[in-house]
Design an enzyme around this catalytic site. Structure first.
Site, PDB file in Angstrom:
ATOM      1  N   LYS A 125     114.684  34.043  26.534  1.00 57.59           N
ATOM      2  CA  LYS A 125     115.788  34.380  26.531  1.00 57.59           C
ATOM      3  C   LYS A 125     116.077  35.685  27.408  1.00 57.59           C
ATOM      4  CE  LYS A 125     116.809  31.172  23.646  1.00 57.59           C
ATOM      5  NZ  LYS A 125     115.795  30.434  23.356  1.00 57.59           N
ATOM      6  N   LYS A 160     122.185  33.205  19.215  1.00 61.21           N
ATOM      7  CA  LYS A 160     121.242  32.552  19.128  1.00 61.21           C
ATOM      8  C   LYS A 160     119.943  33.305  19.065  1.00 61.21           C
ATOM      9  CE  LYS A 160     120.884  31.913  24.311  1.00 61.21           C
ATOM     10  NZ  LYS A 160     121.015  31.156  25.061  1.00 61.21           N
ATOM     11  N   ARG A 210     119.569  22.101  33.974  1.00 64.12           N
ATOM     12  CA  ARG A 210     118.035  22.406  34.036  1.00 64.12           C
ATOM     13  C   ARG A 210     117.750  22.126  35.411  1.00 64.12           C
ATOM     14  NH1 ARG A 210     113.869  22.588  30.660  1.00 64.12           N
ATOM     15  NH2 ARG A 210     115.383  24.069  29.613  1.00 64.12           N
ATOM     16  N   ARG A 225     122.734  18.475  31.206  1.00 58.47           N
ATOM     17  CA  ARG A 225     122.555  18.115  29.944  1.00 58.47           C
ATOM     18  C   ARG A 225     123.923  18.024  29.340  1.00 58.47           C
ATOM     19  NH1 ARG A 225     117.728  21.688  28.847  1.00 58.47           N
ATOM     20  NH2 ARG A 225     119.148  23.117  30.034  1.00 58.47           N
ATOM     21  N   ARG A 233     126.315  21.892  22.127  1.00 54.61           N
ATOM     22  CA  ARG A 233     125.099  21.796  22.628  1.00 54.61           C
ATOM     23  C   ARG A 233     124.899  20.651  23.621  1.00 54.61           C
ATOM     24  NH1 ARG A 233     121.659  22.864  17.352  1.00 54.61           N
ATOM     25  NH2 ARG A 233     123.021  21.021  16.690  1.00 54.61           N
ATOM     26  N   ASP A 273     117.945  27.452  33.201  1.00 54.44           N
ATOM     27  CA  ASP A 273     119.185  27.039  32.718  1.00 54.44           C
ATOM     28  C   ASP A 273     120.309  27.719  33.138  1.00 54.44           C
ATOM     29  OD1 ASP A 273     117.529  25.215  31.189  1.00 54.44           O
ATOM     30  OD2 ASP A 273     117.868  26.325  29.370  1.00 54.44           O
ATOM     31  N   GLU A 281     119.053  30.982  30.512  1.00 47.55           N
ATOM     32  CA  GLU A 281     117.604  31.046  30.075  1.00 47.55           C
ATOM     33  C   GLU A 281     116.703  30.961  31.269  1.00 47.55           C
ATOM     34  OE1 GLU A 281     116.595  29.013  26.660  1.00 47.55           O
ATOM     35  OE2 GLU A 281     118.449  29.679  25.735  1.00 47.55           O
ATOM     36  N   ASN A 283     112.875  29.110  31.274  1.00 41.46           N
ATOM     37  CA  ASN A 283     111.767  28.434  30.487  1.00 41.46           C
ATOM     38  C   ASN A 283     110.644  28.316  31.067  1.00 41.46           C
ATOM     39  OD1 ASN A 283     113.360  26.872  28.207  1.00 41.46           O
ATOM     40  ND2 ASN A 283     114.863  27.084  29.968  1.00 41.46           N
TER      41      ASN A 283
END
Length: 311
Positions: A125, A160, A210, A225, A233, A273, A281, A283
């Site tokens: 994050k 979050k 992604r 997504r 979400r 993301d 984000e 990852n």
């Protein structure tokens, strides 16, 4: 001979049709590398070395009975081992201790993907703060009133935890929601834990994109997504629908900026993301979506990673 070692969650519990770690394991097997796996709890410090209880497996690309254990033994990790650290978040004490043990494996000659210190230092994050021009308006704080003011100034924001994954613990908070205080109190543990609040991006309706990064370069296709009808979400684990698409100029621009920084920190495989052209984000622990993109576009992302690693 080089061995591929996967530190991961329980192999028997994965979904092979969707699991990126399984794709990496299959690629290792295809290239003739012995494939071993271990869980975090299988690692140990013995006489100054990182030791692991390893299971050597044969894999079959099917939905059920997709692996069999051929050998089970404990040995030190070191020269000749390429270790893929693929345990899912949270990046808790157990995860951190595992990366510290893997530092010892590196000292003994192993190659760890991604580099252990990067896994500790590149919070998925917070890492976007390295790129302020690319991210949406963001606040990280434990102070409930600061978080409330951020939401109220925008009427709506995403809040979050810093250690979640798969959409867990994410709230679409509105200034007029009578539950706003409860949401902020719960996430912040009554003002004791840091929470991230981000500007709500309406482009989420077009998907949480992604973008997979291999050795600092983006795969030319991304997985959008798209949220289902009953959730905001886009996470596939929360009912989102995955739709593969070519990268747009916005994703290419972000990848060009972020890619060299990832390489400099020893992050050879990552997932960016992107929502509405903004980086939300990075990852680095166990980026996913390889199986979906491979199937839709007939590509081999794991193969590209192994080529980059010269395996």
């Amino acid at each position: 001979m080089t061995a591929a070692v996967f530190v991961m969650d329980e192999l028997a519990e994965i979904n092979p049709a969707k699991d990126t770690t399984f794709a990496l394991m299959l690629e290792a097997q295809h290239r003739g590398l012995p494939v071993w796996y271990a869980n975090e709890g299988d690692l140990a410090l013995i006489d100054g070395e990182c030791s692991a209880r390893l299971r050597r497996v044969e894999l079959i690309d099917r939905a059920n009975d997709f692996f069999r254990v051929e050998e089970d033994r404990r040995r030190s990790l070191g020269r000749g081992d390429v270790v893929f650290m693929r345990s899912d978040p949270p990046v808790d004490d157990s995860y951190i201790y595992t990366t510290l043990l893997l530092d010892l494996a590196v000292r003994s000659g192993a190659r760890v993907v991604n580099r252990p210190e990067a896994l500790r230092g590149f919070n998925e994050k917070l890492a976007i703060a390295r790129f302020p021009d690319l991210m949406p308006a963001t606040l990280v704080s434990a102070e409930i009133e600061m978080l409330r003011a951020f939401v109220e100034a925008r009427d709506r924001a995403i809040v979050k935890p810093l250690d979640g994954m798969g959409g867990r613990g994410i709230f679409n908070a509105r200034a007029d929601d009578p539950n706003l205080s409860v949401i902020l109190e719960t996430l912040s543990n009554n003002g004791r834990d840091l929470v991230m609040a981000q500007q709500f991006l309406s482009g989420i309706a077009d998907g949480d994109k992604r973008v997979l990064m291999v050795a600092g370069k983006p795969v030319e296709y991304m997985l959008a997504r798209i949220p289902g009808s009953r959730d905001f979400r886009g996470n596939l684990a929360r009912g989102g629908r995955g739709e593969g698409r070519p990268l747009t100029d916005a994703e290419h621009r972000i990848a060009e900026v972020v890619g060299p920084v990832l390489v400099d920190h020893g992050i050879e495989f990552a997932g960016l993301d992107v929502i509405d052209g903004r980086l939300t984000e990075i990852n680095v622990t166990s980026p996913t979506c390889v199986r979906e993109l491979d199937k839709q576009f007939g590509i081999n992302i794991a193969g590209r990673l192994f080529d980059a690693l010269e395996l």
